[in-house]
Design a protein around this motif. Structure first.
Motif, PDB file in Angstrom:
ATOM      1  N   GLU A  27       0.831  -1.203   0.000  1.00 15.37           N
ATOM      2  CA  GLU A  27       0.000   0.000   0.000  1.00 15.37           C
ATOM      3  C   GLU A  27       0.867   1.255   0.000  1.00 15.37           C
ATOM      4  OE1 GLU A  27      -3.950  -1.837   2.226  1.00 15.37           O
ATOM      5  OE2 GLU A  27      -2.603  -0.513   3.344  1.00 15.37           O
ATOM      6  N   VAL A  28       1.960   1.241   0.751  1.00 16.60           N
ATOM      7  CA  VAL A  28       2.874   2.384   0.743  1.00 16.60           C
ATOM      8  C   VAL A  28       3.485   2.565  -0.636  1.00 16.60           C
ATOM      9  CG1 VAL A  28       5.098   3.219   1.591  1.00 16.60           C
ATOM     10  CG2 VAL A  28       3.378   2.384   3.212  1.00 16.60           C
ATOM     11  N   LEU A  44       2.128  14.259   5.823  1.00 16.32           N
ATOM     12  CA  LEU A  44       1.136  14.144   6.885  1.00 16.32           C
ATOM     13  C   LEU A  44       0.301  12.898   6.628  1.00 16.32           C
ATOM     14  CD1 LEU A  44      -0.567  15.252   9.294  1.00 16.32           C
ATOM     15  CD2 LEU A  44      -1.927  16.500   7.589  1.00 16.32           C
ATOM     16  N   ASP A  45       0.280  11.980   7.600  1.00 16.63           N
ATOM     17  CA  ASP A  45      -0.556  10.784   7.539  1.00 16.63           C
ATOM     18  C   ASP A  45      -1.703  10.997   8.517  1.00 16.63           C
ATOM     19  OD1 ASP A  45      -1.704   8.316   7.324  1.00 16.63           O
ATOM     20  OD2 ASP A  45       0.020   7.184   8.065  1.00 16.63           O
ATOM     21  N   ALA A  46      -2.919  11.218   7.981  1.00 20.44           N
ATOM     22  CA  ALA A  46      -4.035  11.607   8.841  1.00 20.44           C
ATOM     23  C   ALA A  46      -5.345  11.002   8.333  1.00 20.44           C
ATOM     24  CB  ALA A  46      -4.152  13.136   8.871  1.00 20.44           C
ATOM     25  N   PRO A  47      -5.957  10.143   9.114  1.00 24.30           N
ATOM     26  CA  PRO A  47      -5.503   9.593  10.388  1.00 24.30           C
ATOM     27  C   PRO A  47      -4.497   8.463  10.153  1.00 24.30           C
ATOM     28  CG  PRO A  47      -7.633   8.678   9.846  1.00 24.30           C
ATOM     29  CD  PRO A  47      -7.315   9.671   8.758  1.00 24.30           C
ATOM     30  N   CYS A  48      -3.594   8.307  11.075  1.00 23.47           N
ATOM     31  CA  CYS A  48      -2.500   7.352  10.888  1.00 23.47           C
ATOM     32  C   CYS A  48      -2.771   5.994  11.502  1.00 23.47           C
ATOM     33  CB  CYS A  48      -1.203   7.921  11.454  1.00 23.47           C
ATOM     34  SG  CYS A  48      -1.243   8.176  13.248  1.00 23.47           S
ATOM     35  N   GLY A  49      -3.847   5.878  12.330  1.00 23.48           N
ATOM     36  CA  GLY A  49      -4.120   4.602  12.977  1.00 23.48           C
ATOM     37  C   GLY A  49      -2.943   4.139  13.805  1.00 23.48           C
ATOM     38  N   HIS A  50      -2.583   2.871  13.671  1.00 22.04           N
ATOM     39  CA  HIS A  50      -1.473   2.337  14.469  1.00 22.04           C
ATOM     40  C   HIS A  50      -0.139   2.435  13.731  1.00 22.04           C
ATOM     41  CE1 HIS A  50      -3.151  -1.054  12.195  1.00 22.04           C
ATOM     42  NE2 HIS A  50      -1.990  -1.674  12.305  1.00 22.04           N
ATOM     43  N   GLY A  51      -0.064   3.331  12.743  1.00 22.91           N
ATOM     44  CA  GLY A  51       1.223   3.704  12.161  1.00 22.91           C
ATOM     45  C   GLY A  51       1.786   2.770  11.124  1.00 22.91           C
ATOM     46  N   ARG A  52       0.950   1.892  10.573  1.00 26.12           N
ATOM     47  CA  ARG A  52       1.502   0.878   9.676  1.00 26.12           C
ATOM     48  C   ARG A  52       2.036   1.476   8.371  1.00 26.12           C
ATOM     49  NH1 ARG A  52      -2.120  -1.653   5.953  1.00 26.12           N
ATOM     50  NH2 ARG A  52      -4.141  -0.595   5.797  1.00 26.12           N
ATOM     51  N   HIS A  53       1.496   2.602   7.929  1.00 20.87           N
ATOM     52  CA  HIS A  53       2.038   3.270   6.747  1.00 20.87           C
ATOM     53  C   HIS A  53       3.125   4.276   7.121  1.00 20.87           C
ATOM     54  CE1 HIS A  53      -2.169   2.317   5.074  1.00 20.87           C
ATOM     55  NE2 HIS A  53      -1.315   1.483   4.507  1.00 20.87           N
ATOM     56  N   ALA A  54       2.876   5.068   8.153  1.00 23.72           N
ATOM     57  CA  ALA A  54       3.814   6.125   8.530  1.00 23.72           C
ATOM     58  C   ALA A  54       5.191   5.569   8.856  1.00 23.72           C
ATOM     59  CB  ALA A  54       3.262   6.903   9.724  1.00 23.72           C
ATOM     60  N   ASN A  55       5.231   4.456   9.576  1.00 26.97           N
ATOM     61  CA  ASN A  55       6.527   3.891   9.951  1.00 26.97           C
ATOM     62  C   ASN A  55       7.297   3.367   8.749  1.00 26.97           C
ATOM     63  OD1 ASN A  55       6.181   4.469  12.665  1.00 26.97           O
ATOM     64  ND2 ASN A  55       5.254   2.491  13.131  1.00 26.97           N
ATOM     65  N   ILE A  56       6.598   2.769   7.788  1.00 29.84           N
ATOM     66  CA  ILE A  56       7.275   2.300   6.575  1.00 29.84           C
ATOM     67  C   ILE A  56       7.782   3.480   5.756  1.00 29.84           C
ATOM     68  CG2 ILE A  56       6.950   1.075   4.392  1.00 29.84           C
ATOM     69  CD1 ILE A  56       4.942  -0.729   5.841  1.00 29.84           C
ATOM     70  N   LEU A  57       6.973   4.522   5.650  1.00 28.39           N
ATOM     71  CA  LEU A  57       7.420   5.726   4.937  1.00 28.39           C
ATOM     72  C   LEU A  57       8.679   6.297   5.586  1.00 28.39           C
ATOM     73  CD1 LEU A  57       3.935   7.360   4.330  1.00 28.39           C
ATOM     74  CD2 LEU A  57       5.553   6.739   2.524  1.00 28.39           C
ATOM     75  N   ALA A  58       8.731   6.255   6.920  1.00 32.22           N
ATOM     76  CA  ALA A  58       9.904   6.773   7.620  1.00 32.22           C
ATOM     77  C   ALA A  58      11.144   5.942   7.317  1.00 32.22           C
ATOM     78  CB  ALA A  58       9.641   6.815   9.122  1.00 32.22           C
ATOM     79  N   THR A  59      10.976   4.628   7.151  1.00 31.43           N
ATOM     80  CA  THR A  59      12.137   3.788   6.813  1.00 31.43           C
ATOM     81  C   THR A  59      12.680   4.130   5.424  1.00 31.43           C
ATOM     82  OG1 THR A  59      10.843   1.989   5.791  1.00 31.43           O
ATOM     83  CG2 THR A  59      11.220   1.877   8.179  1.00 31.43           C
ATOM     84  N   GLN A  60      11.837   4.738   4.594  1.00 33.27           N
ATOM     85  CA  GLN A  60      12.245   5.097   3.238  1.00 33.27           C
ATOM     86  C   GLN A  60      12.809   6.511   3.153  1.00 33.27           C
ATOM     87  OE1 GLN A  60       8.876   4.349   0.668  1.00 33.27           O
ATOM     88  NE2 GLN A  60       8.796   2.181   1.176  1.00 33.27           N
ATOM     89  N   GLY A  61      12.938   7.161   4.296  1.00 34.42           N
ATOM     90  CA  GLY A  61      13.576   8.469   4.329  1.00 34.42           C
ATOM     91  C   GLY A  61      12.645   9.655   4.385  1.00 34.42           C
ATOM     92  N   TYR A  62      11.338   9.402   4.414  1.00 36.12           N
ATOM     93  CA  TYR A  62      10.393  10.511   4.491  1.00 36.12           C
ATOM     94  C   TYR A  62      10.322  11.057   5.910  1.00 36.12           C
ATOM     95  CZ  TYR A  62       8.647   9.116  -0.105  1.00 36.12           C
ATOM     96  OH  TYR A  62       8.540   8.813  -1.437  1.00 36.12           O
ATOM     97  N   SER A  63      10.092  12.361   6.006  1.00 36.16           N
ATOM     98  CA  SER A  63       9.794  12.986   7.288  1.00 36.16           C
ATOM     99  C   SER A  63       8.279  12.966   7.452  1.00 36.16           C
ATOM    100  CB  SER A  63      10.311  14.430   7.308  1.00 36.16           C
ATOM    101  OG  SER A  63       9.955  15.071   8.513  1.00 36.16           O
ATOM    102  N   TRP A 110      -5.649   7.282   3.884  1.00 37.01           N
ATOM    103  CA  TRP A 110      -5.692   5.970   3.227  1.00 37.01           C
ATOM    104  C   TRP A 110      -6.624   5.036   3.970  1.00 37.01           C
ATOM    105  CZ3 TRP A 110      -3.495   5.599  -1.413  1.00 37.01           C
ATOM    106  CH2 TRP A 110      -3.390   4.340  -2.020  1.00 37.01           C
ATOM    107  N   TYR A 111      -7.124   4.037   3.275  1.00 31.57           N
ATOM    108  CA  TYR A 111      -7.908   2.954   3.860  1.00 31.57           C
ATOM    109  C   TYR A 111      -9.285   3.429   4.320  1.00 31.57           C
ATOM    110  CZ  TYR A 111      -8.214  -1.737   5.985  1.00 31.57           C
ATOM    111  OH  TYR A 111      -8.545  -3.031   6.299  1.00 31.57           O
ATOM    112  N   SER A 112      -9.953   4.175   3.453  1.00 31.32           N
ATOM    113  CA  SER A 112     -11.350   4.593   3.697  1.00 31.32           C
ATOM    114  C   SER A 112     -11.527   5.295   5.040  1.00 31.32           C
ATOM    115  CB  SER A 112     -12.286   3.386   3.612  1.00 31.32           C
ATOM    116  OG  SER A 112     -12.205   2.771   2.353  1.00 31.32           O
ATOM    117  N   SER A 113     -10.763   6.358   5.256  1.00 34.90           N
ATOM    118  CA  SER A 113     -10.800   7.066   6.530  1.00 34.90           C
ATOM    119  C   SER A 113     -11.488   8.421   6.445  1.00 34.90           C
ATOM    120  CB  SER A 113      -9.369   7.272   7.048  1.00 34.90           C
ATOM    121  OG  SER A 113      -8.727   6.038   7.260  1.00 34.90           O
ATOM    122  N   PHE A 114     -12.175   8.699   5.338  1.00 36.08           N
ATOM    123  CA  PHE A 114     -12.830   9.992   5.135  1.00 36.08           C
ATOM    124  C   PHE A 114     -14.319   9.777   4.871  1.00 36.08           C
ATOM    125  CE2 PHE A 114     -14.253  13.474   2.308  1.00 36.08           C
ATOM    126  CZ  PHE A 114     -13.938  14.564   3.113  1.00 36.08           C
TER     127      PHE A 114
END
Length: 246
Positions: A27-28, A44-63, A110-114
């Motif tokens: 998905e990332v 900005l990951d909003a809403p981020c839930g339990h961070g499953r996308h945000a943490n992977i993005l961070a491993t790829q160098g994103y802030s 992501w993932y139908s959060s709107f």
């Protein structure tokens, strides 16, 4: 919207096993491709839930800044970030209270959060996403297609039913589409260890012209729709993805 029940311990028990690291990584990869993100972007990951996308993005160098209303999810996200040895700025913020001002190069929902509130509130949330972006920033929104349940609803007395089993436990979701209101009204019933729990919720279902009009009135300079693979959105598409430019 029964938030605390819907996203409580039963959500973790029934849904988390399907949200594997492999699924999250795919998905990332898709969101980076569809959004055209570069690693020098602040996301900005909003809403981020339990961070499953945000943490992977961070491993790829994103802030990455991740926000969510659920303290339990944020604690899970932060714990996983430490395990993965990445730094993500997690904050407890309700979408309705976002007050960022031109701080991000891109934002992701992501993932139908709107679409879980009334139209006035959801329009305001969309404006808040827009204000969070710097000029030229991108907002990537992933939602269910409004057409995805219609065949099964027509075949099942105007109702679509999803059933998920975990051993002897079961989660049943029943969905009914209000065509006039453009909303899907749902009830999730979980049966776990002999205990029955019910959560009701509804989500806005957008046609392509409708969501594009919402993006225009929210202040985006342009927006386009696509399917989950970046192709043309059709009635056969599983997802409706919107990419808006500030």
């Amino acid at each position: 919207m029964d938030w605390d029940i819907l996203f409580g311990e039963n959500y973790e028990y029934f849904d988390f096993p399907d949200l594997t690291s492999e699924v999250s990584e795919r998905e990332v990869e898709r969101m980076v491709e569809l959004g055209g993100f570069d690693q020098d972007m602040v996301l900005l990951d909003a809403p981020c839930g339990h961070g499953r996308h945000a943490n992977i993005l961070a491993t790829q160098g994103y802030s990455v800044v991740g926000i969510d209303r659920d303290e339990r999810f944020l604690a899970m996200a932060a714990d996983e970030a430490r395990t993965m040895n990445v730094d993500v700025d997690y904050r407890r913020i309700d979408l309705r209270e976002m007050s960022f001002d031109a701080e991000f190069d891109a934002a992701v929902s992501w993932y139908s959060s709107f679409g879980y509130f009334d139209d006035e509130t959801d329009r305001d949330i969309l404006r808040r996403y827009r204000r969070a972006l710097r000029p030229g920033g991108r907002f990537l929104l992933d939602m269910h297609s409004p057409y995805r349940h219609i065949p099964s609803m027509l075949a099942n007395h105007d109702r679509h039913v999803d059933v998920l089993s975990r051993g002897k436990d079961m989660a049943v979701e029943m969905h009914e589409l209000d065509a006039e209101a453009g909303r899907c009204y749902s009830e999730k019933v979980t049966i776990r260890d002999g205990k029955v729990e019910r959560a009701r919720f509804s989500v806005r279902m957008f046609t392509a012209p409708e969501i594009l009009e919402w993006f225009r009135t929210a202040g985006f300079s342009e927006a386009r729709v696509m399917d989950e693979h970046g192709g043309t959105f059709t009635i056969s598409s599983r997802r409706l993805v919107v990419l808006g430019t500030a």
